[in-house]
Write a protein that holds these residues in place. Structure first.
Motif, PDB file in Angstrom:
ATOM      1  N   PRO A   4       0.799  -1.232   0.000  1.00  0.00           N
ATOM      2  CA  PRO A   4       0.000   0.000   0.000  1.00  0.00           C
ATOM      3  C   PRO A   4       0.829   1.277   0.000  1.00  0.00           C
ATOM      4  O   PRO A   4       0.502   2.234  -0.712  1.00  0.00           O
ATOM      5  CB  PRO A   4      -0.840  -0.131   1.272  1.00  0.00           C
ATOM      6  N   HIS A   5       1.917   1.316   0.786  1.00  0.00           N
ATOM      7  CA  HIS A   5       2.717   2.545   0.807  1.00  0.00           C
ATOM      8  C   HIS A   5       3.415   2.780  -0.526  1.00  0.00           C
ATOM      9  O   HIS A   5       3.657   3.915  -0.934  1.00  0.00           O
ATOM     10  CB  HIS A   5       3.739   2.513   1.955  1.00  0.00           C
ATOM     11  N   GLU A   6       3.729   1.682  -1.231  1.00  0.00           N
ATOM     12  CA  GLU A   6       4.347   1.818  -2.549  1.00  0.00           C
ATOM     13  C   GLU A   6       3.327   2.334  -3.563  1.00  0.00           C
ATOM     14  O   GLU A   6       3.641   3.196  -4.399  1.00  0.00           O
ATOM     15  CB  GLU A   6       4.913   0.474  -3.003  1.00  0.00           C
ATOM     16  N   PHE A   7       2.112   1.816  -3.493  1.00  0.00           N
ATOM     17  CA  PHE A   7       1.028   2.281  -4.367  1.00  0.00           C
ATOM     18  C   PHE A   7       0.806   3.777  -4.184  1.00  0.00           C
ATOM     19  O   PHE A   7       0.722   4.546  -5.149  1.00  0.00           O
ATOM     20  CB  PHE A   7      -0.249   1.499  -4.050  1.00  0.00           C
ATOM     21  N   LYS A   8       0.741   4.187  -2.933  1.00  0.00           N
ATOM     22  CA  LYS A   8       0.527   5.599  -2.633  1.00  0.00           C
ATOM     23  C   LYS A   8       1.699   6.447  -3.113  1.00  0.00           C
ATOM     24  O   LYS A   8       1.519   7.534  -3.671  1.00  0.00           O
ATOM     25  CB  LYS A   8       0.333   5.775  -1.125  1.00  0.00           C
ATOM     26  N   GLY A   9       2.909   5.924  -2.920  1.00  0.00           N
ATOM     27  CA  GLY A   9       4.095   6.647  -3.363  1.00  0.00           C
ATOM     28  C   GLY A   9       4.117   6.863  -4.866  1.00  0.00           C
ATOM     29  O   GLY A   9       4.483   7.946  -5.343  1.00  0.00           O
ATOM     30  N   ILE A  10       3.716   5.844  -5.617  1.00  0.00           N
ATOM     31  CA  ILE A  10       3.660   5.972  -7.081  1.00  0.00           C
ATOM     32  C   ILE A  10       2.643   7.038  -7.467  1.00  0.00           C
ATOM     33  O   ILE A  10       2.885   7.875  -8.346  1.00  0.00           O
ATOM     34  CB  ILE A  10       3.310   4.620  -7.725  1.00  0.00           C
ATOM     35  N   GLY A  11       1.486   7.015  -6.788  1.00  0.00           N
ATOM     36  CA  GLY A  11       0.448   8.003  -7.084  1.00  0.00           C
ATOM     37  C   GLY A  11       0.909   9.426  -6.813  1.00  0.00           C
ATOM     38  O   GLY A  11       0.700  10.332  -7.633  1.00  0.00           O
ATOM     39  N   LEU A  12       1.560   9.633  -5.679  1.00  0.00           N
ATOM     40  CA  LEU A  12       2.051  10.970  -5.344  1.00  0.00           C
ATOM     41  C   LEU A  12       3.144  11.417  -6.310  1.00  0.00           C
ATOM     42  O   LEU A  12       3.218  12.596  -6.684  1.00  0.00           O
ATOM     43  CB  LEU A  12       2.580  10.992  -3.909  1.00  0.00           C
ATOM     44  N   LYS A  13       3.987  10.466  -6.734  1.00  0.00           N
ATOM     45  CA  LYS A  13       5.048  10.793  -7.692  1.00  0.00           C
ATOM     46  C   LYS A  13       4.450  11.246  -9.016  1.00  0.00           C
ATOM     47  O   LYS A  13       4.951  12.197  -9.649  1.00  0.00           O
ATOM     48  CB  LYS A  13       5.952   9.575  -7.892  1.00  0.00           C
ATOM     49  N   GLU A  14       3.397  10.590  -9.457  1.00  0.00           N
ATOM     50  CA  GLU A  14       2.746  10.976 -10.705  1.00  0.00           C
ATOM     51  C   GLU A  14       2.145  12.376 -10.609  1.00  0.00           C
ATOM     52  O   GLU A  14       2.162  13.134 -11.588  1.00  0.00           O
ATOM     53  CB  GLU A  14       1.675   9.950 -11.079  1.00  0.00           C
ATOM     54  N   LEU A  15       1.637  12.739  -9.437  1.00  0.00           N
ATOM     55  CA  LEU A  15       1.044  14.065  -9.265  1.00  0.00           C
ATOM     56  C   LEU A  15       2.099  15.174  -9.365  1.00  0.00           C
ATOM     57  O   LEU A  15       1.762  16.323  -9.675  1.00  0.00           O
ATOM     58  CB  LEU A  15       0.329  14.162  -7.922  1.00  0.00           C
ATOM     59  N   GLU A  16       3.362  14.828  -9.122  1.00  0.00           N
ATOM     60  CA  GLU A  16       4.428  15.830  -9.227  1.00  0.00           C
ATOM     61  C   GLU A  16       4.590  16.355 -10.655  1.00  0.00           C
ATOM     62  O   GLU A  16       5.192  17.404 -10.867  1.00  0.00           O
ATOM     63  CB  GLU A  16       5.745  15.238  -8.732  1.00  0.00           C
ATOM     64  N   ASN A  17       4.057  15.633 -11.637  1.00  0.00           N
ATOM     65  CA  ASN A  17       4.118  16.094 -13.024  1.00  0.00           C
ATOM     66  C   ASN A  17       3.191  17.278 -13.281  1.00  0.00           C
ATOM     67  O   ASN A  17       3.260  17.894 -14.349  1.00  0.00           O
ATOM     68  CB  ASN A  17       3.743  14.949 -13.979  1.00  0.00           C
ATOM     69  N   TYR A  18       2.337  17.589 -12.320  1.00  0.00           N
ATOM     70  CA  TYR A  18       1.329  18.625 -12.509  1.00  0.00           C
ATOM     71  C   TYR A  18       1.526  19.701 -11.431  1.00  0.00           C
ATOM     72  O   TYR A  18       1.060  19.538 -10.291  1.00  0.00           O
ATOM     73  CB  TYR A  18      -0.078  18.007 -12.446  1.00  0.00           C
ATOM     74  N   PRO A  19       2.215  20.794 -11.770  1.00  0.00           N
ATOM     75  CA  PRO A  19       2.525  21.827 -10.778  1.00  0.00           C
ATOM     76  C   PRO A  19       1.298  22.531 -10.220  1.00  0.00           C
ATOM     77  O   PRO A  19       1.393  23.227  -9.199  1.00  0.00           O
ATOM     78  CB  PRO A  19       3.413  22.802 -11.558  1.00  0.00           C
ATOM     79  N   ASN A  20       0.165  22.346 -10.854  1.00  0.00           N
ATOM     80  CA  ASN A  20      -1.079  22.929 -10.359  1.00  0.00           C
ATOM     81  C   ASN A  20      -1.717  22.090  -9.250  1.00  0.00           C
ATOM     82  O   ASN A  20      -2.747  22.471  -8.690  1.00  0.00           O
ATOM     83  CB  ASN A  20      -2.082  23.116 -11.502  1.00  0.00           C
ATOM     84  N   VAL A  21      -1.105  20.931  -8.915  1.00  0.00           N
ATOM     85  CA  VAL A  21      -1.590  20.079  -7.827  1.00  0.00           C
ATOM     86  C   VAL A  21      -0.606  20.163  -6.661  1.00  0.00           C
ATOM     87  O   VAL A  21       0.586  19.873  -6.831  1.00  0.00           O
ATOM     88  CB  VAL A  21      -1.752  18.611  -8.273  1.00  0.00           C
ATOM     89  N   SER A  22      -1.090  20.570  -5.506  1.00  0.00           N
ATOM     90  CA  SER A  22      -0.258  20.670  -4.303  1.00  0.00           C
ATOM     91  C   SER A  22      -0.672  19.583  -3.309  1.00  0.00           C
ATOM     92  O   SER A  22      -1.868  19.365  -3.077  1.00  0.00           O
ATOM     93  CB  SER A  22      -0.418  22.042  -3.643  1.00  0.00           C
TER      94      SER A  22
END
Length: 299
Positions: A54-72
């Motif tokens: 689960p922590h790896e799944f969440k980490g991947i999701g958060l990493k993908e969000l870093e591609n979008y500077p409009n998401v904090s």
């Protein structure tokens, strides 16, 4: 000032954040790390991610969000939500007394388990589980316990888990079953122990046995439990959202709650568990609704 604040960084919140980010919306995602599956070693059933931690799944999701500077992303606990007027912008306050403002609000905080035997928590996610779709394959053909007190839960769990293993023993912790219920289990040679449980024996999350009040030790080391579930916060209630008699937040088919600009996704909508895949899909659906509403209102 954000277009949308998302509270909850599980699969529903992450999925919504990704969709809204790609729609060029300014988003704030809040999560405090209390997700229900944090005690689980592996999550199953999500295609391309079967068996992921689960922590790896969440980490991947958060990493993908870093591609979008409009998401904090904020690792903070929300303690209060207010509004500017009856239907104005949302003001969200964190435990460290910071405030954030948004036009739309998505509640994706999930649910939590309650156990009548509190020591079950020590073994939950390692040797005692609640979802056979998630963990049944790993326990197939093994001698298993089923810890459930309500007859409806006993019969539901037995019938379902029998598909993975027919070597089952039911412990009801002192709760009687009806004659019909006992007969139904007896037809399949399933042993039932009505006696109250004295303690669960084991260490480091791994069960070694269950001691009954009589002193008898049940030497089984794995199994399933039937928790009850609740929302760990009351944001939907405090915002005035309609809740039905079963505790479900009432929404339309597009995840809109009864209060204007409030949306609900994932397990938060109805306090029963769902898979990663279903929760993520629900987050995506809510995000599309939010973006559609923003588009129509601003065009």
């Amino acid at each position: 000032m954000y277009d949308c604040i998302i509270i909850g960084g599980g699969p529903a919140g992450l999925g919504a954040g990704l969709t809204l980010g790609r729609a060029r919306r300014k988003v704030a995602l809040f999560d405090d790390g209390t997700n229900r599956n944090r005690v689980t070693h592996e999550s199953h059933g999500f295609i391309t991610r079967d068996g992921i931690k689960p922590h790896e799944f969440k980490g991947i999701g958060l990493k993908e969000l870093e591609n979008y500077p409009n998401v904090s992303y904020f690792n903070k606990t929300i303690i209060e939500i207010g509004r500017e007027g009856n239907e104005g912008n949302f003001i969200v306050r964190t435990r460290d007394n910071e405030e954030y403002v948004s036009e739309k609000l998505l509640l994706a905080t999930g649910i939590q388990e309650m156990f009548t035997i509190e020591s079950i928590r020590s073994f939950y996610g390692k040797s005692l589980f609640s979802c056979p779709y998630c963990d049944g394959w790993e326990l197939r053909d093994k001698p298993l316990l089923i810890l459930a007190e309500k007859e409806e839960h006993v019969l539901h769990m037995v019938k379902l888990i029998y598909n993975w293993s027919n070597d089952l023993m039911v412990l009801t912790n002192g709760k009687e079953l009806s004659h019909e219920g006992m007969q139904e289990l007896a037809k399949h040679n399933i042993e039932i122990k009505i006696e109250k449980i004295d303690e669960l024996i084991g260490e480091a999350g791994y069960l070694k046995g269950v001691k009954l009040e009589s002193g008898e030790i049940i030497n089984r080391t794995q199994g399933f439990v039937a928790p009850t579930y609740y929302r760990p916060n009351y944001f939907a209630e405090k915002l005035g959202c309609e809740i039905d008699e079963k505790g479900r937040v009432m929404t339309d088919p597009r995840c809109r709650a009864s209060q204007k600009n409030v949306y609900v996704a994932g397990e938060t909508r109805k306090p029963i568990p769902s898979s990663l895949m279903i929760a993520a899909a629900d987050g995506n659906k809510a995000a599309v609704s939010i973006n559609t509403d923003l588009t129509e209102e601003r065009f």
